[in-house]
Every structure is written in structure tokens, then in C-alpha cells.
Design a protein around this motif. Structure first.
Motif, mmCIF file in Angstrom:
data_model
loop_
_atom_site.group_PDB
_atom_site.id
_atom_site.type_symbol
_atom_site.label_atom_id
_atom_site.label_comp_id
_atom_site.label_asym_id
_atom_site.label_seq_id
_atom_site.Cartn_x
_atom_site.Cartn_y
_atom_site.Cartn_z
ATOM 1 N N VAL A 305 0.867 -1.244 0.075
ATOM 2 C CA VAL A 305 -0.141 0.129 -0.014
ATOM 3 C C VAL A 305 1.056 1.212 -0.038
ATOM 4 O O VAL A 305 0.342 2.287 -0.381
ATOM 5 C CB VAL A 305 -1.032 -0.123 1.141
ATOM 6 C CG1 VAL A 305 -1.890 -1.059 0.872
ATOM 7 C CG2 VAL A 305 -0.399 0.013 2.420
ATOM 8 N N CYS A 306 2.120 1.102 0.208
ATOM 9 C CA CYS A 306 3.000 2.222 0.396
ATOM 10 C C CYS A 306 3.491 2.838 -1.034
ATOM 11 O O CYS A 306 4.014 3.693 -1.224
ATOM 12 C CB CYS A 306 4.282 2.051 1.349
ATOM 13 S SG CYS A 306 3.911 2.048 3.016
ATOM 14 N N ASP A 329 1.908 -0.151 8.121
ATOM 15 C CA ASP A 329 1.369 -0.516 9.097
ATOM 16 C C ASP A 329 0.168 -1.480 8.834
ATOM 17 O O ASP A 329 -0.245 -1.278 7.846
ATOM 18 C CB ASP A 329 1.158 0.532 10.145
ATOM 19 C CG ASP A 329 1.068 0.188 11.589
ATOM 20 O OD1 ASP A 329 1.046 -1.218 11.756
ATOM 21 O OD2 ASP A 329 0.546 1.004 12.427
ATOM 22 N N SER A 330 -0.547 -2.135 9.904
ATOM 23 C CA SER A 330 -1.626 -2.746 9.858
ATOM 24 C C SER A 330 -2.409 -2.765 11.023
ATOM 25 O O SER A 330 -1.861 -2.638 12.097
ATOM 26 C CB SER A 330 -1.426 -4.345 9.084
ATOM 27 O OG SER A 330 -2.649 -4.874 8.820
ATOM 28 N N ASP A 331 -3.684 -2.844 10.779
ATOM 29 C CA ASP A 331 -4.479 -3.208 12.103
ATOM 30 C C ASP A 331 -5.747 -3.841 11.519
ATOM 31 O O ASP A 331 -5.970 -4.460 10.478
ATOM 32 C CB ASP A 331 -4.764 -1.976 12.831
ATOM 33 C CG ASP A 331 -5.769 -0.703 11.863
ATOM 34 O OD1 ASP A 331 -6.341 -1.304 11.065
ATOM 35 O OD2 ASP A 331 -5.785 0.419 12.250
ATOM 36 N N PRO A 335 -4.382 -3.017 5.883
ATOM 37 C CA PRO A 335 -3.045 -2.630 5.762
ATOM 38 C C PRO A 335 -3.022 -1.056 5.473
ATOM 39 O O PRO A 335 -4.083 -0.706 4.806
ATOM 40 C CB PRO A 335 -2.480 -3.498 4.632
ATOM 41 C CG PRO A 335 -3.853 -3.970 3.807
ATOM 42 C CD PRO A 335 -4.826 -4.086 4.799
ATOM 43 N N LYS A 336 -2.126 -0.545 6.021
ATOM 44 C CA LYS A 336 -1.977 1.078 5.814
ATOM 45 C C LYS A 336 -0.798 1.512 5.666
ATOM 46 O O LYS A 336 0.430 0.826 5.881
ATOM 47 C CB LYS A 336 -2.956 1.840 7.105
ATOM 48 C CG LYS A 336 -2.153 1.272 8.467
ATOM 49 C CD LYS A 336 -3.240 2.004 9.378
ATOM 50 C CE LYS A 336 -2.557 1.828 10.845
ATOM 51 N NZ LYS A 336 -3.305 2.500 11.802
ATOM 52 N N CYS A 337 -0.428 2.822 5.237
ATOM 53 C CA CYS A 337 0.581 3.397 5.188
ATOM 54 C C CYS A 337 0.496 4.922 5.418
ATOM 55 O O CYS A 337 -0.325 5.556 5.096
ATOM 56 C CB CYS A 337 1.332 3.251 3.982
ATOM 57 S SG CYS A 337 3.123 3.947 3.477
ATOM 58 N N GLY A 347 -1.776 9.684 5.013
ATOM 59 C CA GLY A 347 -2.126 8.472 5.112
ATOM 60 C C GLY A 347 -3.224 7.866 4.411
ATOM 61 O O GLY A 347 -4.128 8.323 3.882
ATOM 62 N N GLN A 349 -5.473 3.838 4.035
ATOM 63 C CA GLN A 349 -5.599 2.758 4.165
ATOM 64 C C GLN A 349 -6.459 1.690 3.420
ATOM 65 O O GLN A 349 -7.665 2.396 2.751
ATOM 66 C CB GLN A 349 -6.333 2.496 5.797
ATOM 67 C CG GLN A 349 -6.190 1.108 6.245
ATOM 68 C CD GLN A 349 -6.820 1.123 7.747
ATOM 69 O OE1 GLN A 349 -7.204 2.122 8.299
ATOM 70 N NE2 GLN A 349 -6.044 0.395 8.674
ATOM 71 N N GLN A 351 -9.247 -0.903 3.143
ATOM 72 C CA GLN A 351 -9.995 -1.402 4.248
ATOM 73 C C GLN A 351 -10.381 -2.813 3.884
ATOM 74 O O GLN A 351 -10.448 -3.025 2.621
ATOM 75 C CB GLN A 351 -11.508 -0.552 4.278
ATOM 76 C CG GLN A 351 -10.988 0.911 4.286
ATOM 77 C CD GLN A 351 -10.832 1.467 5.942
ATOM 78 O OE1 GLN A 351 -11.552 0.943 6.767
ATOM 79 N NE2 GLN A 351 -9.699 2.233 6.200
ATOM 80 N N SER A 441 -9.178 4.565 2.099
ATOM 81 C CA SER A 441 -9.439 5.625 2.968
ATOM 82 C C SER A 441 -8.294 6.612 2.800
ATOM 83 O O SER A 441 -7.045 5.968 2.907
ATOM 84 C CB SER A 441 -9.873 5.288 4.427
ATOM 85 O OG SER A 441 -8.961 4.699 5.095
#
Length: 475
Positions: A305-306, A329-331, A335-337, A347, A349, A351, A441
Motif C-alpha cells: 500500500v506504500c 502498518d496494519s490493524d 493494511p495502511k501506510c 495516510g 488504508q 479497508q 481511505s
């Protein structure tokens, strides 16, 4: 197969010509045309990312032409032939995607009856498509083939159908198991002439498959249809293996317990296969093309995702000639960046919902539901506590949300809102958009009092548009 142009809708399409043999009687010709029309009727009722879409059927001079979605790629058979056995995680994802497509067909009383590597297509973007419902049979509908004639491909025809039974959904499960067996081994479970493959299917046990997929593939190829796993159970096992997780126990007691290989080899393999594009009008299969600024095809290959916002775009948004590197990062949401600088940041993410392993496993229908639920969720809260230590907001800060509104110019549907700080000026803008089966997002935040509120809104929109273009380019 022909490449054609739909002048009415201004799009490229694939046209499948049914070539009729010379010397046919009028009845034979009529039956063959009837079969083609039936294929069209069967396909037209099926709507799923894993099933090629039929646009129209034309009968001209007693010869049928099927007008279908134009797809570019190569068959699973061709891919295995060139690259050899596939990594188990990739095979598992192919199997889950095809099995979900088959489940849609089975729910409408339709059997495929010729699931094989040559009818499984891998798109350039990673979409898995089941093609050629040309011998599909609907329950309650009589077959147009001669009585006693078994249609399909020896080595991929379920035993009960070889024994003269009409078969059912479980027969397609067996054929998919044989297809995955070949993808894992690089060779069919049963080899030799057509007669030898048929004999082996009826008399020999399934050759063992080593590794984490062995138990589920063997179970799918059980001789008795009732002994094969429920498709929903099989999909769950395959999804777990595809995600590199321990597979749940099958009802038969079989387990997938072999060590799970790392994902890097699978990703490299996918990349190697994706660079080869099928060409020529005589190809017998086809895969989804990149449809540019129109509707996107499903995204099924995991991405970093980056990479969705290029450094140059990040630099422009953050107003710096030395943009920060993305911090992955991820939660539980996906996955997100983040691209943070002191006092500002971008930022992103991708979803996912709670029912899927990762965003790339979502269908367009589930993405639509997730998008709607996100919009409802954010509309509930007038105030939000937030922080972002990397840009200097280390303590939880209370912000007021602006009304959630529809956003134009990004994705197939989008909404946005902003957050106001204690002083009443905007500190961040958020855009959520859906593109095919993904919900993304994007956030732009600044602590500076120089950008106007409109500047902040536009920065978030530009970040969203940059990520959307990156997704389309990758697909």
C-alpha cells in the motif's frame, strides 16, 4: 475467438465464433446452434467477478456468435506449462476464487461440467476467471447431446459422471480438485491417453499431494460425491492457506499441517506469470482488460500500500522536495501506510471487513456493503479523539467532525468529511472511496495555519485520486 469493437457502446469485446463442421445435417446444425444459445442463456444469468460476462448472442446465417467481456491474460494450463508447479498459497487463492464462482452458478441450478486448467484464466491484475460455460447444464433442462455421451475433459471429469450419472455441484468440486492438483504438481493427477485417464479415475486412488493443500485437494477428489467437503468449508480452508495461516479442520478430520511457506515466493511467482500477455485472435481464452477510467476489474493480488502514492505526489502534497518514505502498518481494518513530517502527513488504508482475510479477498458486493457501513459509522460521531505521534500529536486531541458528504472525482463512489480543531479551523480532511472490490481511505493532516480549509480538502482529494490512479495502473 475474435477481438471486436462494440461501436454502440464504444468498447472492445471478445467474440466467440462457433465453427460448424462441414457435412452436418439440418438437425445436427440446429442442435449445435441450440447448444450455443443455451450457453448464452446460462452465462447471461451469472454475475460474479470470477465468471466471464456475456454481453450478447447473435445468430447470423444459422451460425451463433457470442459477444463477451474482453479479457487479457493466459489460462492456468498455459501458466503451469511454462512456469511449472505453483506455490501452495497462490493455488489456494485460485481455488477459493473459482469455488466461489461455482457456488454462484450452483445456487442458480447451473453446473459447469468442464472445470479444468484450460478453463481457468488468470488476469494480468490477478483476477481469477472461470470461462467456457459452453457445456453448462441447468437442473431440469434436458441435454442436447446424444444420450450416453459424457462431455468434459478426461482426467478432470468426476467419477460419477464417467459412470453415466448426470452429476451435480459436487462433480464440479471434484473437477476443481483435479485442477488444483495439477497446479500444485505441475502435471495432471492422471496422465496418458484419454482412455487411460478415464480408467485411472475409476480404478486408482488420488495420487498424494504433499504440503498444506494435500488434505483439502484429496478430499475434493473423493470418489463418492457425499464424501467431498461442503464448498463453504473448502473455501474457508483455501482462504486460510492463501493467507499463510493454519488451515481449519475439515469435517473428515483431515488437516493442513505442513509448514506454510513464506509469501515472498508466491508474490514473485505471480509477478513472473503476470508479465506474459496472451496475444492473437485465435486464443481460446480471455481475461479482464484494464478498462482505464471506466469501471475497474477486481483487485485480487496483494499490493504494497506504500506504493499507492508516489514519492513525487507525496512531496507535492506535503510541500517538500524531500518526501518521507512511506511507513507501512496494519490493524484490524486493513493494511495502511503513512507519510509523516513534523506537523503534517498523508495516510492511506485499504479497508477490509470482518468476514474476509484481507482486502484483496473481498468481492465487489462486500466492498459496497463495507463502503455503506463506513459512511454510516462516520456520520454517527460529531466529535472524534485522534492523535498522530509521528507528526507531533502525541496526546489524544478532541476534534469536531464536519457533515459527511458525497465526493465526486474519485472512485466509483466516495464520501468525505473534515475534522476541526479547538480553534475552529480544519486540521485534517478524509476521503473514503470504493474502486471495484476495494475500499480505500485517505487522510491529509496539517497543524499549520497557512493552508486554507479548501487547500486541506483539495489535498485529501488529490491524495485519493493519486492512489486510485496507482491502483488502475497496477490493474
Amino acid at each position: 475467438m475474435w477481438l471486436a469493437r462494440d461501436e454502440m457502446l464504444d468498447r472492445d469485446v471478445a467474440v466467440k465464433e462457433l465453427t460448424l463442421p462441414e457435412g452436418m445435417s439440418d438437425k445436427e446444425r440446429h442442435d449445435l446452434v441450440t447448444r450455443a444459445v443455451r450457453e448464452a442463456q446460462a452465462m447471461a444469468r451469472l454475475r460474479h467477478p470470477g465468471i466471464v460476462a456475456l454481453h450478447d448472442v447473435v445468430v447470423e446465417h444459422e451460425r451463433p456468435w457470442l459477444v463477451m467481456e474482453l479479457l487479457r491474460g493466459r489460462t492456468l494450463a498455459d501458466t503451469v506449462r511454462e512456469f511449472g508447479p505453483m506455490p501452495p498459497e497462490y493455488v489456494a487463492r485460485i481455488g477459493a476464487d473459482v469455488l466461489e464462482a461455482l457456488t454462484v452458478a450452483h445456487a442458480q441450478g447451473m453446473q459447469h461440467r468442464d472445470v479444468k486448467p484450460g478453463n481457468v484464466f488468470l488476469t494480468e491484475s490477478g483476477r481469477v476467471v472461470l470461462t467456457d460455460f459452453g457445456i453448462a447444464r441447468q437442473e431440469g433442462q434436458t441435454t442436447i447431446t446424444e444420450q450416453g455421451l459424457t462431455i468434459g475433459s478426461p482426467g478432470f471429469i468426476a467419477p460419477e459422471r464417467l459412470e453415466g450419472q448426470p452429476g451435480g455441484p459436487a462433480s464440479d468440486v471434484w473437477s476443481l480438485g483435479a485442477t488444483l492438483h495439477m497446479a500444485l504438481r505441475g502435471a495432471p493427477a492422471y496422465e496418458g491417453s484419454a482412455a487411460q485417464r478415464i480408467r485411472a479415475t475409476l480404478t486408482q486412488p488420488v495420487p498424494p499431494v504433499q504440503g498444506e493443500l494435500g488434505p483439502v485437494v484429496t478430499a475434493m477428489m473423493a470418489y463418492q460425491p457425499a464424501a467431498r467437503p461442503d464448498p463453504r468449508v473448502a473455501v474457508e480452508v483455501l482462504r486460510q492457506v492463501a493467507a499463510g495461516r493454519p488451515a481449519p479442520r475439515l469435517p473428515t478430520g483431515a488437516e493442513v499441517t505442513a509448514p506454510v511457506k513464506g509469501r515472498r515466493r508466491a508474490v514473485l511467482w505471480i509477478a513472473a506469470a503476470a508479465v506474459v500477455v496472451l496475444g492473437g485472435a485465435g486464443a481460446t481464452g480471455f481475461v479482464l482488460m484494464n478498462r482505464g477510467a471506466g469501471a475497474a476489474g477486481a483487485f485480487t493480488v496483494p499490493m504494497d500500500v506504500c506504493t499507492l502514492i508516489a514519492p513525487q505526489a507525496v512531496g507535492g502534497l506535503l510541500r517538500t522536495q524531500q518526501p518521507p518514505a512511506g511507513k507501512p502498518d496494519s490493524d484490524e481494518a486493513g493494511p495502511k501506510c503513512g507519510w509523516p513530517l513534523q506537523g503534517t502527513g498523508v495516510g492511506l488504508q485499504v479497508q477490509r471487513d470482518s468476514d474476509t482475510v484481507d482486502p484483496w479477498s473481498m468481492t465487489e458486493a462486500s466492498a459496497r456493503r463495507l463502503f455503506t457501513n463506513q459512511q454510516r459509522y462516520w456520520a454517527k460521531y460529531d466529535t472524534i479523539d485522534w492523535n498522530w505521534p509521528e507528526i507531533g500529536v502525541t496526546k489524544s486531541t478532541r476534534a469536531t467532525r464536519t457533515p459527511v458528504r458525497q465526493v465526486a472525482g474519485v472512485g466509483e463512489e466516495a464520501f468525505g468529511f473534515e475534522l476541526k480543531g479547538p480553534s475552529g479551523r480544519l486540521v485534517s480532511a478524509h476521503v473514503y472511496y470504493r474502486l471495484a472490490n476495494l475500499v480505500v481511505s485517505v487522510e491529509y493532516t496539517t497543524l499549520s495555519d497557512k493552508p486554507t480549509d479548501e487547500d486541506i480538502k483539495q489535498a485529501a482529494l488529490k491524495a485519493a485520486q493519486a492512489s486510485e490512479q496507482a491502483l488502475r495502473d497496477a490493474g
